[in-house]
Design an enzyme around this catalytic site. Structure first.
Site, mmCIF file in Angstrom:
data_model
loop_
_atom_site.group_PDB
_atom_site.id
_atom_site.type_symbol
_atom_site.label_atom_id
_atom_site.label_comp_id
_atom_site.label_asym_id
_atom_site.label_seq_id
_atom_site.Cartn_x
_atom_site.Cartn_y
_atom_site.Cartn_z
ATOM 1 C CG HIS A 37 -87.163 18.057 89.047
ATOM 2 N ND1 HIS A 37 -87.692 16.597 88.300
ATOM 3 C CD2 HIS A 37 -87.598 18.808 88.173
ATOM 4 C CE1 HIS A 37 -88.316 16.948 86.943
ATOM 5 N NE2 HIS A 37 -88.334 18.178 87.718
ATOM 6 C CG ASP A 44 -84.464 22.475 81.662
ATOM 7 O OD1 ASP A 44 -84.885 21.501 81.996
ATOM 8 O OD2 ASP A 44 -83.361 22.427 81.874
ATOM 9 C CG HIS A 50 -81.476 17.612 83.075
ATOM 10 N ND1 HIS A 50 -81.043 18.777 81.663
ATOM 11 C CD2 HIS A 50 -82.552 16.979 83.242
ATOM 12 C CE1 HIS A 50 -82.735 18.968 82.105
ATOM 13 N NE2 HIS A 50 -83.252 17.804 82.979
ATOM 14 C CG HIS A 99 -88.774 23.728 84.040
ATOM 15 N ND1 HIS A 99 -89.919 23.675 83.712
ATOM 16 C CD2 HIS A 99 -87.672 23.190 84.043
ATOM 17 C CE1 HIS A 99 -90.113 22.362 83.179
ATOM 18 N NE2 HIS A 99 -88.182 22.215 83.191
ATOM 19 C CG ASN A 125 -86.187 14.951 82.319
ATOM 20 O OD1 ASN A 125 -85.441 15.848 81.895
ATOM 21 N ND2 ASN A 125 -87.942 14.898 81.603
#
Length: 432
Positions: free
Chosen positions: A296, A143, A286, A325, A203
């Protein structure tokens, strides 16, 4: 003074005194001023591992007639070999990419510095091939994006004596704006042209437009990985081996059900792993399967339900993920609880993207979760020998990489787990 005001002041003082770490503020997106370039000048150079002793060199030119050749040798300016590769390009709405060159060079010697030039002109680059055996060090960060924190993360990784960069998804955060793919390539070139970057999709790489554009066209065109070399039908999932380590890169956004190509390929790939030759087995994807952050939550549950038994049967040592994150490390875990024969799961989606940090966690902390923190940073995995590795996570603290979590890890090879699964668990990899 009012009692409520006194209470508030006490709480503020208490928090300021006991807090171990004050998180820095978000940073703005990086600015990339346009600079005139010769059309044939190699741009966005990055390298990745290909087959045994081979490396893929990727770069872009604005000249569609520029040759896809790479000259290379072990001395500066003295090129003893030359290889011709191929190229591709793509269009996306009103954007047209440059000519994307992919050239595989080799055979190369292990643990050796090579000097190379792309397209027969332009600057000279140098790369270092990974060692043939342990020790080997992986830098890990997902990320990334293109912010001030991204640059800080890259600077810290650049200061790490690593051999291969592992990136479990979400690279450029272009999000349909194709020029951001170009600026990302420009941003990472100093590192990605010198050490192999092995990536899988997230994504933010999808960029599909229903009925008009299939997903992952930009990603697949620019970041070709050794999927064909590993027998995979898709660039979205593949495997590779380096210095006694077998690494599986899974696709969270490719079909993974029992009848899917990914499931069939993964089962075959894991069944062929020789733990005498590659005693360490890593997996990257991921979307995390074990995540106690509120962000998430549950998104990886279906994939975990389908594929976790395969990873458990194969004695996978570590699973790295991004997407959330923040940073989190688990115990060895399987089927939702601690298990000495399961893999350690590490979420490291904290590279520095513009969306910021995921700061809220579920309480109480799950039994399987060892360490968690919402800060930007990167990880380093040094596999010392066939049984031991050292993992450390380095928080970006005011531009200094502060080692904030560390642990020695023992490989499942020789643990007895493999033998203990002889009553049926290992059979899952052998069943048709």
């Amino acid at each position: 003074m009012e009692p409520k005001l006194i209470l508030i002041l006490i709480l503020v003082i208490s928090v300021s005194v006991t807090a171990d770490y004050v998180r820095p503020k978000p940073r703005k997106a990086l600015h990339f001023p346009w600079k005139p370039k010769a059309p044939s000048l190699p741009q966005q150079v990055h390298i990745s591992l290909s087959s045994e002793k081979h490396m893929r060199i990727t770069w872009i030119t604005d000249d569609e007639y520029a040759p896809s050749i790479v000259q290379y040798g072990t001395s500066p300016g003295k090129y003893t070999s030359i290889t011709l590769g191929g190229s591709t390009s793509y269009s996306y709405l009103f954007y047209s990419s440059g000519k994307i060159h992919h050239t595989v060079i080799g055979p190369l010697e292990h643990d050796t510095i090579y000097y190379y030039r792309c397209g027969g002109q332009g600057p000279e680059f140098q790369l270092k091939t990974p060692p043939a055996q342990f020790p080997i060090t992986f830098a890990v960060a997902a990320d990334l994006g293109q912010t001030g924190w991204t640059k800080s993360t890259l600077d810290h990784i650049d200061g790490c004596n690593y051999d291969v960069h592992l990136l479990p998804g979400d690279l450029s955060y272009a999000d349909y704006l194709q020029r951001r793919w170009d600026t990302f390539g420009e941003l990472v070139q100093p590192l990605a042209s010198a050490r192999p970057w092995m990536v899988t999709e997230g994504n933010h790489e999808q960029e599909n437009i229903p009925f008009f554009k299939d997903g992952f066209e930009s990603y697949n065109s620019r970041w070709t990985m050794p999927y064909q070399e590993s027998g995979s039908p898709s660039n979205l999932y593949y495997s590779f081996e380096v210095a006694g380590v077998h690494v599986v890169m899974l696709g969270s956004y490719a079909a993974y059900d029992l009848n899917s190509n990914q499931y069939s390929w993964l089962k075959t790939d894991l069944s062929r792993v020789d733990r005498k030759r590659t005693p360490w087995l890593l997996v990257l994807l991921h979307v995390p399967w074990y995540n106690s952050n509120k962000a998430h939550q549950g998104e990886g549950d279906r994939m975990m339900e389908t594929l976790e038994p395969l990873l458990y049967a194969a004695n996978v040592d570590l699973v790295f993920a991004g997407h959330v994150h923040a940073y989190e490390r688990s115990k060895r875990v399987y089927n939702g609880r601690s298990d000495p024969c399961g893999p350690i799961h590490i979420t490291i989606g904290d590279g520095g993207n513009r969306e910021g940090l995921a700061t809220r966690y579920n309480d109480p902390q799950p039994e399987w979760s060892v360490f968690r923190e919402a800060s930007f940073g990167h990880g380093e995995l040094k596999i010392v020998n066939l049984t031991h590795a050292f993992w450390s996570w380095h928080r970006n603290d005011d531009d200094e990489p502060v080692r904030s979590d560390e642990v020695w890890i023992t490989s499942l090879v020789g643990s007895g787990c493999h033998a203990g699964k002889g009553h049926g668990q290992r059979k899952i990899l052998m069943e048709p």
